[in-house]
Design a protein around this motif. Structure first.
Motif, PDB file in Angstrom:
ATOM      1  N   ASP A   1       2.303  -3.074   6.177  1.00  0.00           N
ATOM      2  CA  ASP A   1       1.354  -2.114   5.610  1.00  0.00           C
ATOM      3  C   ASP A   1       1.854  -0.683   5.844  1.00  0.00           C
ATOM      4  N   LEU A   2       2.003   0.067   4.751  1.00  0.00           N
ATOM      5  CA  LEU A   2       2.492   1.451   4.836  1.00  0.00           C
ATOM      6  C   LEU A   2       1.373   2.479   4.912  1.00  0.00           C
ATOM      7  N   THR A   3       0.126   2.035   4.940  1.00  0.00           N
ATOM      8  CA  THR A   3      -1.021   2.943   4.933  1.00  0.00           C
ATOM      9  C   THR A   3      -0.938   3.968   6.072  1.00  0.00           C
ATOM     10  N   GLY A   4      -1.082   5.255   5.707  1.00  0.00           N
ATOM     11  CA  GLY A   4      -1.172   6.322   6.698  1.00  0.00           C
ATOM     12  C   GLY A   4       0.141   6.825   7.260  1.00  0.00           C
ATOM     13  N   LEU A   5       1.267   6.228   6.886  1.00  0.00           N
ATOM     14  CA  LEU A   5       2.543   6.653   7.457  1.00  0.00           C
ATOM     15  C   LEU A   5       3.001   7.983   6.859  1.00  0.00           C
ATOM     16  N   GLN A   6       3.561   8.832   7.707  1.00  0.00           N
ATOM     17  CA  GLN A   6       4.003  10.160   7.309  1.00  0.00           C
ATOM     18  C   GLN A   6       5.527  10.222   7.255  1.00  0.00           C
ATOM     19  N   VAL A   7       6.041  11.304   6.654  1.00  0.00           N
ATOM     20  CA  VAL A   7       7.480  11.543   6.640  1.00  0.00           C
ATOM     21  C   VAL A   7       7.984  11.634   8.090  1.00  0.00           C
ATOM     22  N   GLY A   8       9.040  10.909   8.374  1.00  0.00           N
ATOM     23  CA  GLY A   8       9.587  10.881   9.718  1.00  0.00           C
ATOM     24  C   GLY A   8       9.147   9.678  10.530  1.00  0.00           C
ATOM     25  N   ASP A   9       8.120   8.966  10.064  1.00  0.00           N
ATOM     26  CA  ASP A   9       7.663   7.777  10.790  1.00  0.00           C
ATOM     27  C   ASP A   9       8.633   6.615  10.594  1.00  0.00           C
TER      28      ASP A   9
ATOM     29  N   ASN B   1       0.805  -1.226   0.000  1.00  0.00           N
ATOM     30  CA  ASN B   1       0.000   0.000   0.000  1.00  0.00           C
ATOM     31  C   ASN B   1       0.839   1.278   0.000  1.00  0.00           C
ATOM     32  N   GLU B   2       1.837   1.323  -0.871  1.00  0.00           N
ATOM     33  CA  GLU B   2       2.655   2.534  -0.981  1.00  0.00           C
ATOM     34  C   GLU B   2       1.822   3.739  -1.445  1.00  0.00           C
ATOM     35  N   LYS B   3       0.784   3.477  -2.267  1.00  0.00           N
ATOM     36  CA  LYS B   3      -0.048   4.574  -2.766  1.00  0.00           C
ATOM     37  C   LYS B   3      -0.891   5.197  -1.658  1.00  0.00           C
ATOM     38  N   ASP B   4      -1.089   4.463  -0.564  1.00  0.00           N
ATOM     39  CA  ASP B   4      -1.877   4.977   0.562  1.00  0.00           C
ATOM     40  C   ASP B   4      -0.991   5.502   1.684  1.00  0.00           C
ATOM     41  N   CYS B   5       0.278   5.735   1.370  1.00  0.00           N
ATOM     42  CA  CYS B   5       1.231   6.249   2.352  1.00  0.00           C
ATOM     43  C   CYS B   5       1.497   7.725   2.058  1.00  0.00           C
ATOM     44  N   PRO B   6       0.910   8.657   2.830  1.00  0.00           N
ATOM     45  CA  PRO B   6       1.107  10.085   2.565  1.00  0.00           C
ATOM     46  C   PRO B   6       2.577  10.484   2.513  1.00  0.00           C
ATOM     47  N   GLY B   7       3.384   9.884   3.360  1.00  0.00           N
ATOM     48  CA  GLY B   7       4.799  10.235   3.364  1.00  0.00           C
ATOM     49  C   GLY B   7       5.473   9.970   2.040  1.00  0.00           C
ATOM     50  N   LEU B   8       5.046   8.919   1.330  1.00  0.00           N
ATOM     51  CA  LEU B   8       5.634   8.587   0.031  1.00  0.00           C
ATOM     52  C   LEU B   8       4.981   9.367  -1.100  1.00  0.00           C
TER      53      LEU B   8
END
Length: 225
Positions: A149-157, A113-120
């Motif tokens: 699962d990368l969903t919802g992760l932000q830069v710095g997480d 779920n890279e597309k659902d990861c705001p940080g990416l």
């Protein structure tokens, strides 16, 4: 659990450098099956097939049924030796296992779920610290891969082992700390642009100082005349 892969092999009558060289000349890789308090079996597998398995990924976490004549041995790869010049496999070791055998294996990490990861999606970078995680489990419960699962992760997480749901009976071999598997790093483009801007500013200042020195030198020369 990973699928069990069938691997045909020939039995070698004798150990030693001579029979091993003969197997390699015949396009095979010599090997051995050991463990379970049984006598070791000297085998040889096809070089092409072994290379294909090695390059397909997950070789050391895959269970094999090695077919030697009419017998079959359930095994787990433990070691592969490579020629230092050609980088071709020259020997392979397999450990006999049963459903109850406890093993330590390195299992590949798979990010979802890279597309659902705001940080990416906002330009961040997935900085992978561990591409594989060493796990302790029974041979019949080795996971094919570890999904994260990368969903919802932000830069710095950061992604730590405590955030990963492992199958029942499967545990990391590192238990004394909550180790990091990956982080969402700041966008590298922004960092590069900032560095370029700083370099351009420094260059411009240098040119300005050079021009000022030339002007001062001209004024000095005019005063002397």
């Amino acid at each position: 659990m990973s699928d069990v892969v069938e691997l045909p092999a020939d039995e070698r009558e004798r150990a030693g450098k001579g029979p091993a060289r003969a197997a390699r000349r015949a396009g095979q890789v010599p090997g051995v099956i050991y463990g379970a308090k049984k006598d070791p079996i000297m085998i040889a597998v096809q070089n092409k097939q072994l290379n294909k398995l090695l390059h397909s990924g997950g070789f050391f976490s895959t269970l094999f049924d090695v077919k030697v004549g009419s017998k079959s041995e359930r095994v787990l790869p433990r070691d592969v030796q490579f020629d230092p010049v050609t980088d071709q496999p020259v020997h392979v070791d397999f450990l006999r296992v049963s459903a109850a055998t406890s093993v330590n294996v390195e299992v590949a990490v798979n990010f979802l779920n890279e597309k659902d990861c705001p940080g990416l999606t906002e330009g961040g970078v997935l900085n992978v610290v561990r591409y594989e995680i060493e796990l302790a489990c029974r041979a019949d419960t080795i996971p094919q891969q570890i999904d994260i699962d990368l969903t919802g992760l932000q830069v710095g997480d950061g992604i730590h082992i405590s955030m990963v749901k492992l199958p029942d009976g499967v545990e990391p071999t590192i238990t004394d700390r909550d180790f990091t598997i990956a982080t969402i790093a700041a966008p590298t483009v922004v960092t590069e642009e900032a560095a370029e801007a700083a370099a351009e500013a420094a260059a411009a200042e240098g040119e300005g100082e050079g021009e000022g020195s030339e002007e001062a030198k001209s004024e000095d020369e005019s005063g002397d005349s």
